[in-house]
Design a protein around this motif. Sequence first.
Motif, PDB file in Angstrom:
ATOM      1  N   ARG A   1     -97.002 -42.174  -1.445  1.00 34.43           N
ATOM      2  CA  ARG A   1     -97.162 -40.716  -1.368  1.00 34.43           C
ATOM      3  C   ARG A   1     -96.680 -40.053  -2.666  1.00 34.43           C
ATOM      4  NH1 ARG A   1     -99.823 -36.391   0.117  1.00 34.43           N
ATOM      5  NH2 ARG A   1     -98.497 -34.631   0.534  1.00 34.43           N
ATOM      6  N   GLU A   2     -95.541 -40.494  -3.188  1.00 29.33           N
ATOM      7  CA  GLU A   2     -94.992 -39.932  -4.426  1.00 29.33           C
ATOM      8  C   GLU A   2     -95.915 -40.147  -5.624  1.00 29.33           C
ATOM      9  OE1 GLU A   2     -91.264 -41.889  -5.025  1.00 29.33           O
ATOM     10  OE2 GLU A   2     -90.315 -40.903  -3.315  1.00 29.33           O
ATOM     11  N   VAL A   3     -96.454 -41.350  -5.733  1.00 26.28           N
ATOM     12  CA  VAL A   3     -97.243 -41.722  -6.908  1.00 26.28           C
ATOM     13  C   VAL A   3     -98.700 -41.277  -6.800  1.00 26.28           C
ATOM     14  CG1 VAL A   3     -98.086 -43.671  -8.275  1.00 26.28           C
ATOM     15  CG2 VAL A   3     -95.737 -43.668  -7.440  1.00 26.28           C
ATOM     16  N   LEU A   4     -99.314 -41.498  -5.650  1.00 20.93           N
ATOM     17  CA  LEU A   4    -100.751 -41.244  -5.510  1.00 20.93           C
ATOM     18  C   LEU A   4    -101.090 -39.956  -4.772  1.00 20.93           C
ATOM     19  CD1 LEU A   4    -101.895 -44.868  -4.607  1.00 20.93           C
ATOM     20  CD2 LEU A   4    -101.881 -43.767  -6.851  1.00 20.93           C
ATOM     21  N   VAL A   5    -100.095 -39.332  -4.178  1.00 19.18           N
ATOM     22  CA  VAL A   5    -100.266 -38.100  -3.407  1.00 19.18           C
ATOM     23  C   VAL A   5    -101.305 -38.282  -2.295  1.00 19.18           C
ATOM     24  CG1 VAL A   5    -100.474 -35.578  -3.577  1.00 19.18           C
ATOM     25  CG2 VAL A   5     -99.759 -36.877  -5.573  1.00 19.18           C
ATOM     26  N   VAL A   6    -101.169 -39.365  -1.567  1.00 17.89           N
ATOM     27  CA  VAL A   6    -101.993 -39.608  -0.379  1.00 17.89           C
ATOM     28  C   VAL A   6    -101.072 -40.114   0.735  1.00 17.89           C
ATOM     29  CG1 VAL A   6    -104.135 -40.158  -1.607  1.00 17.89           C
ATOM     30  CG2 VAL A   6    -102.564 -41.982  -1.017  1.00 17.89           C
ATOM     31  N   SER A   7    -101.459 -39.808   1.967  1.00 17.27           N
ATOM     32  CA  SER A   7    -100.703 -40.300   3.115  1.00 17.27           C
ATOM     33  C   SER A   7    -101.282 -41.641   3.546  1.00 17.27           C
ATOM     34  CB  SER A   7    -100.799 -39.313   4.274  1.00 17.27           C
ATOM     35  OG  SER A   7    -100.192 -38.096   3.914  1.00 17.27           O
ATOM     36  N   THR A   8    -100.409 -42.584   3.838  1.00 16.23           N
ATOM     37  CA  THR A   8    -100.847 -43.907   4.281  1.00 16.23           C
ATOM     38  C   THR A   8    -100.029 -44.346   5.482  1.00 16.23           C
ATOM     39  OG1 THR A   8     -99.260 -45.002   2.832  1.00 16.23           O
ATOM     40  CG2 THR A   8    -101.468 -44.646   1.940  1.00 16.23           C
ATOM     41  N   ARG A   9    -100.503 -45.376   6.136  1.00 16.88           N
ATOM     42  CA  ARG A   9     -99.747 -46.022   7.197  1.00 16.88           C
ATOM     43  C   ARG A   9     -99.698 -47.499   6.823  1.00 16.88           C
ATOM     44  NH1 ARG A   9    -101.069 -48.569  12.403  1.00 16.88           N
ATOM     45  NH2 ARG A   9    -103.169 -48.408  11.622  1.00 16.88           N
ATOM     46  N   VAL A  10     -98.520 -48.019   6.607  1.00 17.62           N
ATOM     47  CA  VAL A  10     -98.346 -49.410   6.199  1.00 17.62           C
ATOM     48  C   VAL A  10     -97.841 -50.208   7.395  1.00 17.62           C
ATOM     49  CG1 VAL A  10     -97.053 -50.970   4.696  1.00 17.62           C
ATOM     50  CG2 VAL A  10     -97.883 -48.790   3.800  1.00 17.62           C
ATOM     51  N   GLU A  11     -98.482 -51.326   7.640  1.00 18.12           N
ATOM     52  CA  GLU A  11     -98.061 -52.233   8.704  1.00 18.12           C
ATOM     53  C   GLU A  11     -97.690 -53.559   8.050  1.00 18.12           C
ATOM     54  OE1 GLU A  11     -99.852 -54.173  12.807  1.00 18.12           O
ATOM     55  OE2 GLU A  11    -100.931 -52.549  11.816  1.00 18.12           O
ATOM     56  N   ILE A  12     -96.494 -54.047   8.324  1.00 17.95           N
ATOM     57  CA  ILE A  12     -96.021 -55.303   7.752  1.00 17.95           C
ATOM     58  C   ILE A  12     -96.373 -56.439   8.704  1.00 17.95           C
ATOM     59  CG2 ILE A  12     -94.020 -56.564   6.891  1.00 17.95           C
ATOM     60  CD1 ILE A  12     -94.582 -54.014   5.290  1.00 17.95           C
ATOM     61  N   LEU A  13     -97.045 -57.456   8.186  1.00 19.95           N
ATOM     62  CA  LEU A  13     -97.456 -58.611   8.981  1.00 19.95           C
ATOM     63  C   LEU A  13     -96.821 -59.881   8.431  1.00 19.95           C
ATOM     64  CD1 LEU A  13    -101.263 -57.782   9.138  1.00 19.95           C
ATOM     65  CD2 LEU A  13     -99.560 -57.361  10.909  1.00 19.95           C
ATOM     66  N   PRO A  14     -96.634 -60.874   9.288  1.00 17.03           N
ATOM     67  CA  PRO A  14     -96.081 -62.143   8.812  1.00 17.03           C
ATOM     68  C   PRO A  14     -97.082 -62.890   7.920  1.00 17.03           C
ATOM     69  CG  PRO A  14     -96.458 -62.217  11.196  1.00 17.03           C
ATOM     70  CD  PRO A  14     -96.836 -60.860  10.729  1.00 17.03           C
ATOM     71  N   TRP A  15     -96.552 -63.783   7.079  1.00 17.26           N
ATOM     72  CA  TRP A  15     -97.364 -64.609   6.188  1.00 17.26           C
ATOM     73  C   TRP A  15     -98.447 -65.333   6.990  1.00 17.26           C
ATOM     74  CZ3 TRP A  15     -98.608 -65.616   1.348  1.00 17.26           C
ATOM     75  CH2 TRP A  15     -99.213 -66.841   1.048  1.00 17.26           C
ATOM     76  N   GLY A  16     -99.658 -65.344   6.468  1.00 13.50           N
ATOM     77  CA  GLY A  16    -100.767 -66.057   7.094  1.00 13.50           C
ATOM     78  C   GLY A  16    -101.541 -65.239   8.114  1.00 13.50           C
ATOM     79  N   SER A  17    -101.181 -63.971   8.289  1.00  9.20           N
ATOM     80  CA  SER A  17    -101.849 -63.121   9.278  1.00  9.20           C
ATOM     81  C   SER A  17    -103.186 -62.583   8.798  1.00  9.20           C
ATOM     82  CB  SER A  17    -100.964 -61.930   9.648  1.00  9.20           C
ATOM     83  OG  SER A  17     -99.786 -62.363  10.258  1.00  9.20           O
ATOM     84  N   LEU A  18    -103.311 -62.380   7.496  1.00  8.62           N
ATOM     85  CA  LEU A  18    -104.538 -61.799   6.957  1.00  8.62           C
ATOM     86  C   LEU A  18    -105.520 -62.884   6.534  1.00  8.62           C
ATOM     87  CD1 LEU A  18    -103.029 -58.933   4.776  1.00  8.62           C
ATOM     88  CD2 LEU A  18    -103.951 -58.795   7.085  1.00  8.62           C
ATOM     89  N   GLN A  19    -106.774 -62.618   6.821  1.00 13.09           N
ATOM     90  CA  GLN A  19    -107.835 -63.555   6.488  1.00 13.09           C
ATOM     91  C   GLN A  19    -107.954 -63.699   4.977  1.00 13.09           C
ATOM     92  OE1 GLN A  19    -111.623 -62.264   7.947  1.00 13.09           O
ATOM     93  NE2 GLN A  19    -112.690 -64.060   7.253  1.00 13.09           N
ATOM     94  N   ARG A  20    -108.143 -64.897   4.504  1.00 16.12           N
ATOM     95  CA  ARG A  20    -108.311 -65.160   3.077  1.00 16.12           C
ATOM     96  C   ARG A  20    -109.801 -65.249   2.754  1.00 16.12           C
ATOM     97  NH1 ARG A  20    -103.630 -63.884   3.458  1.00 16.12           N
ATOM     98  NH2 ARG A  20    -101.865 -65.091   2.756  1.00 16.12           N
ATOM     99  N   SER A  21    -110.147 -64.863   1.529  1.00 11.52           N
ATOM    100  CA  SER A  21    -111.532 -64.882   1.097  1.00 11.52           C
ATOM    101  C   SER A  21    -111.599 -65.359  -0.347  1.00 11.52           C
ATOM    102  CB  SER A  21    -112.123 -63.472   1.202  1.00 11.52           C
ATOM    103  OG  SER A  21    -113.406 -63.442   0.635  1.00 11.52           O
TER     104      SER A  21
END
Length: 53
Positions: free
Chosen positions: A22-42
């Motif tokens: 928010r400070e740097v880009l002036v946009v609102s975001t929602r961050v979700e922290i996931l454990p290692w290996g949760s996101l699909q690799r491509s």
Amino acid sequence: MELGKDSEGRAGLAISIEKRIREVLVVSTRVEILPWGSLQRSEYKSKLVQRAE
């Protein structure tokens, strides 16, 4: 976002990241922290942003 391999998140990490974005880009975001290996690799281009509806 996904934690690094063999890494543990700390309390408030997502909130700290959201505030910094928010400070740097002036946009609102929602961050979700996931454990290692949760996101699909491509091997090819992937979507980097996922919009909430």
